[in-house]
Write an enzyme that holds these catalytic residues in place. Structure first.
Site, PDB file in Angstrom:
ATOM      1  N   PRO A 136       0.678  -1.349  -0.020  1.00  0.00           N
ATOM      2  CA  PRO A 136      -0.019  -0.042  -0.044  1.00  0.00           C
ATOM      3  C   PRO A 136       1.005   1.354  -0.064  1.00  0.00           C
ATOM      4  CG  PRO A 136       0.170  -1.121   2.057  1.00  0.00           C
ATOM      5  CD  PRO A 136       0.971  -2.203   1.220  1.00  0.00           C
ATOM      6  N   CYS A 137       1.349   1.524  -1.132  1.00  0.00           N
ATOM      7  CA  CYS A 137       2.150   2.857  -1.203  1.00  0.00           C
ATOM      8  C   CYS A 137       1.394   4.192  -1.020  1.00  0.00           C
ATOM      9  CB  CYS A 137       2.870   2.758  -2.444  1.00  0.00           C
ATOM     10  SG  CYS A 137       2.095   2.466  -4.045  1.00  0.00           S
ATOM     11  N   HIS A 138       0.077   3.871  -1.308  1.00  0.00           N
ATOM     12  CA  HIS A 138      -0.677   5.105  -1.177  1.00  0.00           C
ATOM     13  C   HIS A 138      -0.971   5.805   0.206  1.00  0.00           C
ATOM     14  CE1 HIS A 138      -3.444   1.857  -0.339  1.00  0.00           C
ATOM     15  NE2 HIS A 138      -4.130   2.523   0.223  1.00  0.00           N
TER      16      HIS A 138
END
Length: 177
Positions: A136-138
């Site tokens: 989950p880079c967001h």
């Protein structure tokens, strides 16, 4: 390697896998045909038309549900990161521990990786993330909690939509210091 393109509430997504491990993922796009063509070019094979089975079918179902607001940390999905540099794998391992509704700063990730002055390297790793959402880079934000650059289709708007789906508070808000 196989790839499937599937619809979600936010648009078409694509998922690639080998065995029971995910090797790639594309965040929602509005044009499923363009997404199919991009994955076919990248992987050298066209996406499958039949529904995947087993662990991959469960992953697709969980992704659809997550993007519809039925949150899942998706940590149970097996990943194949064998072609990814070791530093990036460590960054991705740290990021996967950040659950829905939570965020972490680039500098914090760098410190947890044992490279406290490497926030920019963390940003580069995020930009090369082959499996966004599942990694989950967001959920990684700048020190000021602002939504800076996001390389997925839709850019910062996509990041903001994903954080909103996850009912994340505090992003995009100014800090006192």
């Amino acid at each position: 390697m196989a790839t499937v393109v599937f619809d979600t509430e936010l648009g078409a997504c694509a998922l690639s896998w080998v065995g029971d491990a995910v090797t790639g993922f594309a965040l929602p796009e509005s044009d499923p045909e363009q997404l199919r063509a991009r994955f076919a070019e990248r992987d050298g094979t066209p996406p499958v038309t039949e529904a995947p089975a087993g662990a991959i079918a469960a992953a697709v179902t969980a992704i659809r549900a997550h993007l519809a607001g039925e949150l899942d940390d998706l940590r149970w999905i097996a990943l194949d990161l064998s072609g990814v540099p070791q530093f990036h794998r460590e960054i991705y391992r740290i990021i996967r521990e950040v659950g829905p509704g939570r965020t972490i700063g680039y500098g914090e990730v760098a410190a947890l990786a044992g490279a406290p002055r490497s926030a920019q390297a963390v940003g580069r790793a995020m930009g090369r993330n082959p499996i966004p959402l599942i990694i989950p880079c967001h959920r990684v934000l700048a020190a000021d909690h602002a939504l800076h650059g996001f390389s997925a289709p839709g850019g910062i708007d996509t990041k903001q939509r994903m954080l909103a789906i996850e009912r994340t508070s505090g992003f995009g808000e100014p800090t006192l210091f």
